[in-house]
Design a protein around this motif. Structure first.
Motif, PDB file in Angstrom:
ATOM      1  N   ILE A   9     -26.972 -34.654   7.006  1.00  0.00           N
ATOM      2  CA  ILE A   9     -25.735 -34.267   7.687  1.00  0.00           C
ATOM      3  C   ILE A   9     -24.653 -35.293   7.362  1.00  0.00           C
ATOM      4  CG2 ILE A   9     -24.627 -33.945   9.911  1.00  0.00           C
ATOM      5  CD1 ILE A   9     -27.266 -32.956  10.981  1.00  0.00           C
ATOM      6  N   PRO A  10     -23.557 -34.843   6.816  1.00  0.00           N
ATOM      7  CA  PRO A  10     -22.531 -35.818   6.436  1.00  0.00           C
ATOM      8  C   PRO A  10     -21.901 -36.474   7.652  1.00  0.00           C
ATOM      9  CG  PRO A  10     -21.775 -33.571   6.075  1.00  0.00           C
ATOM     10  CD  PRO A  10     -23.188 -33.474   6.501  1.00  0.00           C
ATOM     11  N   GLN A  11     -21.397 -37.627   7.400  1.00  0.00           N
ATOM     12  CA  GLN A  11     -20.793 -38.383   8.487  1.00  0.00           C
ATOM     13  C   GLN A  11     -19.361 -37.922   8.708  1.00  0.00           C
ATOM     14  OE1 GLN A  11     -21.171 -42.514   7.755  1.00  0.00           O
ATOM     15  NE2 GLN A  11     -20.421 -43.058   9.782  1.00  0.00           N
ATOM     16  N   VAL A  12     -19.025 -37.625   9.938  1.00  0.00           N
ATOM     17  CA  VAL A  12     -17.678 -37.166  10.236  1.00  0.00           C
ATOM     18  C   VAL A  12     -16.836 -38.330  10.750  1.00  0.00           C
ATOM     19  CG1 VAL A  12     -16.300 -35.700  11.720  1.00  0.00           C
ATOM     20  CG2 VAL A  12     -18.382 -34.816  10.687  1.00  0.00           C
ATOM     21  N   PHE A  13     -17.389 -39.052  11.708  1.00  0.00           N
ATOM     22  CA  PHE A  13     -16.677 -40.206  12.243  1.00  0.00           C
ATOM     23  C   PHE A  13     -17.227 -41.468  11.588  1.00  0.00           C
ATOM     24  CE2 PHE A  13     -16.598 -37.470  16.223  1.00  0.00           C
ATOM     25  CZ  PHE A  13     -15.344 -36.967  15.917  1.00  0.00           C
ATOM     26  N   SER A  14     -16.449 -42.518  11.713  1.00  0.00           N
ATOM     27  CA  SER A  14     -16.948 -43.809  11.239  1.00  0.00           C
ATOM     28  C   SER A  14     -18.078 -44.250  12.159  1.00  0.00           C
ATOM     29  CB  SER A  14     -15.818 -44.831  11.261  1.00  0.00           C
ATOM     30  OG  SER A  14     -15.435 -45.065  12.599  1.00  0.00           O
ATOM     31  N   LYS A  15     -18.851 -45.217  11.700  1.00  0.00           N
ATOM     32  CA  LYS A  15     -19.971 -45.734  12.517  1.00  0.00           C
ATOM     33  C   LYS A  15     -19.476 -46.152  13.899  1.00  0.00           C
ATOM     34  CE  LYS A  15     -24.218 -45.876  11.146  1.00  0.00           C
ATOM     35  NZ  LYS A  15     -24.277 -45.582   9.738  1.00  0.00           N
ATOM     36  N   ARG A  16     -18.333 -46.862  13.875  1.00  0.00           N
ATOM     37  CA  ARG A  16     -17.805 -47.392  15.128  1.00  0.00           C
ATOM     38  C   ARG A  16     -17.427 -46.245  16.075  1.00  0.00           C
ATOM     39  NH1 ARG A  16     -13.223 -51.809  14.504  1.00  0.00           N
ATOM     40  NH2 ARG A  16     -14.846 -52.733  13.231  1.00  0.00           N
ATOM     41  N   ALA A  17     -16.799 -45.213  15.487  1.00  0.00           N
ATOM     42  CA  ALA A  17     -16.375 -44.090  16.325  1.00  0.00           C
ATOM     43  C   ALA A  17     -17.577 -43.337  16.879  1.00  0.00           C
ATOM     44  CB  ALA A  17     -15.483 -43.150  15.525  1.00  0.00           C
ATOM     45  N   GLU A  18     -18.626 -43.244  16.048  1.00  0.00           N
ATOM     46  CA  GLU A  18     -19.847 -42.590  16.524  1.00  0.00           C
ATOM     47  C   GLU A  18     -20.414 -43.334  17.740  1.00  0.00           C
ATOM     48  OE1 GLU A  18     -21.485 -39.943  15.923  1.00  0.00           O
ATOM     49  OE2 GLU A  18     -20.998 -39.217  13.920  1.00  0.00           O
ATOM     50  N   LYS A 225     -17.381 -34.258  20.403  1.00  0.00           N
ATOM     51  CA  LYS A 225     -18.533 -33.530  19.888  1.00  0.00           C
ATOM     52  C   LYS A 225     -18.100 -32.215  19.228  1.00  0.00           C
ATOM     53  CE  LYS A 225     -22.144 -35.942  20.520  1.00  0.00           C
ATOM     54  NZ  LYS A 225     -22.816 -36.433  19.317  1.00  0.00           N
ATOM     55  N   ARG A 226     -17.215 -31.546  19.904  1.00  0.00           N
ATOM     56  CA  ARG A 226     -16.763 -30.247  19.413  1.00  0.00           C
ATOM     57  C   ARG A 226     -15.991 -30.404  18.096  1.00  0.00           C
ATOM     58  NH1 ARG A 226     -17.403 -26.510  18.089  1.00  0.00           N
ATOM     59  NH2 ARG A 226     -17.148 -24.365  18.770  1.00  0.00           N
ATOM     60  N   TYR A 227     -15.178 -31.454  18.077  1.00  0.00           N
ATOM     61  CA  TYR A 227     -14.401 -31.737  16.874  1.00  0.00           C
ATOM     62  C   TYR A 227     -15.336 -32.005  15.703  1.00  0.00           C
ATOM     63  CZ  TYR A 227     -11.120 -34.090  13.776  1.00  0.00           C
ATOM     64  OH  TYR A 227     -10.363 -34.443  12.702  1.00  0.00           O
ATOM     65  N   ARG A 228     -16.363 -32.794  15.987  1.00  0.00           N
ATOM     66  CA  ARG A 228     -17.328 -33.143  14.953  1.00  0.00           C
ATOM     67  C   ARG A 228     -17.999 -31.880  14.421  1.00  0.00           C
ATOM     68  NH1 ARG A 228     -22.652 -34.471  15.202  1.00  0.00           N
ATOM     69  NH2 ARG A 228     -23.445 -35.796  13.523  1.00  0.00           N
ATOM     70  N   LEU A 229     -18.340 -30.985  15.338  1.00  0.00           N
ATOM     71  CA  LEU A 229     -19.010 -29.756  14.939  1.00  0.00           C
ATOM     72  C   LEU A 229     -18.102 -28.901  14.056  1.00  0.00           C
ATOM     73  CD1 LEU A 229     -21.737 -28.505  15.477  1.00  0.00           C
ATOM     74  CD2 LEU A 229     -20.692 -27.151  17.286  1.00  0.00           C
ATOM     75  N   GLU A 230     -16.831 -28.826  14.464  1.00  0.00           N
ATOM     76  CA  GLU A 230     -15.871 -28.038  13.682  1.00  0.00           C
ATOM     77  C   GLU A 230     -15.752 -28.602  12.265  1.00  0.00           C
ATOM     78  OE1 GLU A 230     -13.520 -25.450  14.435  1.00  0.00           O
ATOM     79  OE2 GLU A 230     -14.827 -25.033  16.144  1.00  0.00           O
ATOM     80  N   TYR A 236     -19.598 -27.596   5.702  1.00  0.00           N
ATOM     81  CA  TYR A 236     -20.661 -26.667   5.317  1.00  0.00           C
ATOM     82  C   TYR A 236     -20.065 -25.499   4.538  1.00  0.00           C
ATOM     83  CZ  TYR A 236     -24.569 -23.445   5.792  1.00  0.00           C
ATOM     84  OH  TYR A 236     -25.572 -22.563   5.543  1.00  0.00           O
ATOM     85  N   ASP A 237     -18.961 -25.000   5.043  1.00  0.00           N
ATOM     86  CA  ASP A 237     -18.296 -23.903   4.338  1.00  0.00           C
ATOM     87  C   ASP A 237     -17.877 -24.335   2.936  1.00  0.00           C
ATOM     88  OD1 ASP A 237     -18.634 -22.244   6.401  1.00  0.00           O
ATOM     89  OD2 ASP A 237     -16.567 -22.263   7.126  1.00  0.00           O
TER      90      ASP A 237
END
Lengths: 298, 270, 235
Positions: A9-18, A225-230, A236-237
């Motif tokens: 799963i690609p990283q969406v946020f930086s480590k710190r933001a996660e 969370k929702r933003y990350r999913l979007e 993915y698309d």
């Protein structure tokens, strides 16, 4: 598809933001638990409202989150529409925030009704605030339905932005028209839950404050969370699209290799043995059949 | 040569599907190009992309001097698309549909009658509702609309499909006539024999890209003749020279061959 | 822009003249809705008829709710009208023809809105007669009623055409359009009903504020539609 490869799963946020998101989630959970505990067991019942006052620690914070959510959604819609700041990130934020907003609108209406039944003797009253909230609820349900319409990301974002703008412009008009409607009818003014609590102090005030903090943290966590999913959906698309492009390019290459003699566009292996199991071109996905019909329809 | 269509690795995407996966092609002014390819290979998408109906995802695409990356609206005014669908309002008559087109493009009113007679729509038929028409008649109507627009680039999607023999001859005649006036045509067609006759070259589309190019002028195709409306003849000799002649006045215009258009290609033929 | 609007408007009206879909299908639908209202709440009328003065036209619930019922009937018809207006463009991909025509999108918006406005106004006149006839609605100040109706229709049409274009490309347009349309026009329903009640009562001055709401609403959405229609057409 049964097993998810989490490492891929690609990283969406930086480590710190996660990490920050996780901390916010934990804090939200803890503060919610604390609010429930304080609200149910520590604070005393109100001298007029009795145990009903305990709803006070929940209802205003939820309504507050609703306003924040729609405010954020509106601002990011504007930022998306403004050409200089046009970015799909704002579209995602608008989507995430309004989705959370809709949930909290539902909760606001629900908790308000539960409050209203014993206090005013009715589940529902055509008070401007209530009516506007109810319309807001259905309006943004429509907005979410609009967001789910298919299309490429840019088109979808533009469409949603315009739809969201139409809905948002409506909110003040709805509010004031209902306000005038009621005031012209000399309706009995409804007791505002917030101004009605003149006797809040001590542990009650702290609990209410904690409620605000807890639900705001919850909002931030949900939106993140929702933003990350979007964002993941978008990526993915993109992967699917890249695969589709490669697929079509192979089609073109096949043509060059086998189609030069103009006899057949079909690779010899296929002609002799039929399609190999697992060949996506023949045992294809739904999209492909859509495409076949799609082009003729276009 | 003056390039009308210039695509370099142009990618066009809709939703999650790549309509075109990297088209590289160029079409010069006055060329008639035949697009070949299987169903679903991307011919229709290519034509729609050229006319600016699909947003470009990456690559370079210039049509009639307009960069589609910057502006895909200007080209819509200058190019004309004859689609699978005929773009007509079912409830209006042929005449009313064409009048609408004529008024959109600010042409004189008499153009409507002129174009209708060019495609063989009589006065009685003109009053018929489009929903009552046959596929061939609809096609003729949208051909008339195409003529009214007076575009310099035609994009024809299966112009021969669903049309009777007369209609096909009419379409070929119109294309030839259009070329005489310096027009450029891209035409997707499964009617190989007809298309070969009127075209200069062919592009093969597969997998959303142009994979093969064939020059009809250099090929050793047999000579053939085509009669045009108005008694003219359009012929193609074996070496790829096109000429238009009438029984009365002899050869009117000649072009093609290995040297490119020879002289009279752009002159107005009375 | 205005020339384009005029062209599109004339085309839409001409299509209606030929096909008569609005006249033959939407108008009867409006009448059916009026009859259904009568069946749903008319029984309170007959009660009042037995107990009270006995005068037939002196109905109770139906008469007092007449303005609201009239507007609900109009709005239900309007949503069908919007769907029809975009079904025209979707038949045989005429929408692509509009895009290729290089007509000004703002002009297309105003043209479609204008055609729909005209059709709805005609429809309203007939439904209003229905309300007078069936519900015993009596309009004391006719000009005020007409003014309110016109402004409300303008608002309906502006929102309707924006949402119609927004959803017309979708496969689920039939179900999505009402969901988007009705909540947004709630203030129009409210203001139009109140203004028309003022007209019925013959006290225009008390309805002025609703005229202002309708004006503001119509202005906002006409402006939005004029600006936003270009991107909408590009889907």
């Amino acid at each position: 598809m049964s097993e998810v490869n989490f490492a891929a799963i690609p990283q969406v946020f930086s480590k710190r933001a996660e990490t920050a998101t996780k901390i916010i989630g934990v804090l939200a959970l803890l503060s919610l638990i604390a609010t429930v505990w304080l609200g149910l067991f520590v604070t005393p019942p109100d001298q007029f409202m009795g145990n009903l006052v305990r709803l006070l620690y929940v209802h205003p914070p939820i309504a507050w989150v609703m306003f924040v959510a729609y405010g954020v959604a509106f601002l990011s819609t504007l930022l998306y529409l403004w050409p200089r700041t046009r970015d799909l990130r704002f579209d995602r934020l608008a989507g995430a925030s309004s989705e959370v907003g809709v949930i909290f609108t539902g909760l606001t209406l629900l908790s308000g009704s539960i409050w209203g039944r014993p206090t005013w003797g009715t589940w529902w009253t055509w008070d401007p605030l209530l009516t506007t909230t109810a319309l807001l609820f259905v309006m943004y349900l429509g907005y979410l339905a609009l967001r789910r319409l298919p299309g490429d990301p840019e088109t979808r974002a533009k469409r949603s932005a315009i739809g969201g703008l139409v809905a948002f412009i409506d909110v003040p008009i709805v509010y004031f028209s209902v306000l005038w409607w009621k005031s012209l009818h000399q309706a009995p003014t409804v007791l505002d839950p917030v101004t009605g609590k003149t006797y809040i102090h001590g542990s009650m005030a702290y609990t209410l404050l904690l409620g605000f903090v807890a639900f705001t943290l919850l909002y931030v966590y949900f939106v993140a969370k929702r933003y990350r999913l979007e964002r993941l959906k978008y990526l993915y698309d993109r992967v699917l699209l890249d695969e589709a492009i490669q697929e079509r390019k192979r089609e073109a290459a096949d043509f060059k290799a086998y189609g030069a003699d103009k006899k057949s566009l079909v690779p010899t292996a296929f002609a002799e043995n039929g399609p190999a199991l697992g060949d996506a071109r023949f045992f294809g996905t739904e999209e492909e059949s859509v495409v076949g019909g799609g082009e003729a329809g276009r | 040569m003056d390039l009308i269509v210039d695509f370099q690795n142009a990618v066009f995407v809709t939703g999650n599907f790549p309509l075109l996966t990297g088209v590289t092609m160029s079409v010069g002014r006055g060329e008639i190009v035949h697009l070949k390819g299987a169903n679903g290979s991307g011919k229709t998408s290519l034509l729609r992309a050229i006319v600016g109906l699909i947003p470009i995802a990456s690559g370079k695409a210039v049509v009639l001097g307009h960069d589609l990356n910057m502006d895909r609206f200007s080209v819509r005014e200058e190019a004309a698309l004859l689609g699978h669908k005929t773009f007509l309002y079912d409830d209006l008559s042929i005449y009313e549909n064409l009048r609408f087109v004529q008024r959109i493009f600010r042409k004189p009113k008499k153009v409507v009658g002129l174009c209708m007679s060019q495609v063989g729509i009589g006065e009685k038929l003109a009053k018929t509702k489009v929903s009552h028409l046959s596929a061939g008649q609809r096609k003729r109507t949208s051909l008339a609309a195409l003529l009214i627009k007076e575009a310099s680039l035609w994009l024809l999607d299966e112009p021969h499909a669903g049309v009777d023999e007369d209609g096909r001859a009419l379409i070929d005649g119109l294309i030839t006539d259009f070329r005489l006036r310096g027009g450029t045509v891209l035409m997707a067609s499964h009617e190989l024999e007809r298309a070969v006759l009127v075209s200069d070259k062919s592009f093969t589309v597969s997998g959303g890209a142009v994979t093969d190019e064939e020059n009809y002028k250099l090929g050793n195709k047999t000579a053939s003749t085509l009669s045009l409306p108005g008694g003219d003849f359009y012929s193609r000799s074996a070496n790829g020279v096109f000429s238009v002649s009438s029984p009365g006045s002899g050869v009117k215009a000649v072009f093609g061959g290995q040297t490119g258009p020879t002289g009279t290609g752009n002159t107005d033929v009375a | 822009m205005l020339r384009d609007a005029f062209l599109v408007c004339e085309k839409d009206l001409r299509i209606e003249l030929k096909s008569k879909i609005i006249f033959n299908q939407v108008l009867p639908f409006g009448m059916v809705v009026m009859l259904l209202f009568g069946l749903a709440i008319g029984k309170f009328d007959s009660n009042s008829l037995v107990t009270a003065s006995g005068s037939l036209s002196n109905g109770g619930a139906l008469k007092s709710a007449a303005a609201g019922l009239f507007w609900i009937a109009v709005m239900l018809s309007a949503v069908i009208g919007v769907q029809r207006s975009f079904a025209i463009e979707n038949q045989d991909q005429a929408r692509d023809a509009l895009r290729l025509s290089a007509l000004d999108p703002a002009g297309i918006f105003l043209g479609k809105a204008g055609a729909l406005l005209f059709q709805l106004v005609v429809l309203e006149v007939i439904i209003a007669f229905g309300a007078v006839f069936l519900f015993g609605m009596h309009i004391a100040t006719v000009w005020f009623f007409c003014l309110a109706a016109f402004l409300a229709t303008l608002s309906l049409v502006a929102v309707g055409v924006v949402y119609g274009a927004l959803t017309s490309g979708a496969r689920t347009k039939e179900t999505l359009l009402p969901l988007l349309f009705f909540p947004v026009i709630a203030p129009v329903l409210l203001s139009a009903t109140k203004a028309c009640e003022a007209a019925i009562a013959g006290t225009p001055s008390s309805g002025m504020i609703w005229i202002e709401v309708l004006l503001a609403f119509a202005f906002c959405y006409l402006a939005l539609g004029t600006v936003a229609f270009g991107p909408l057409l590009e889907e």
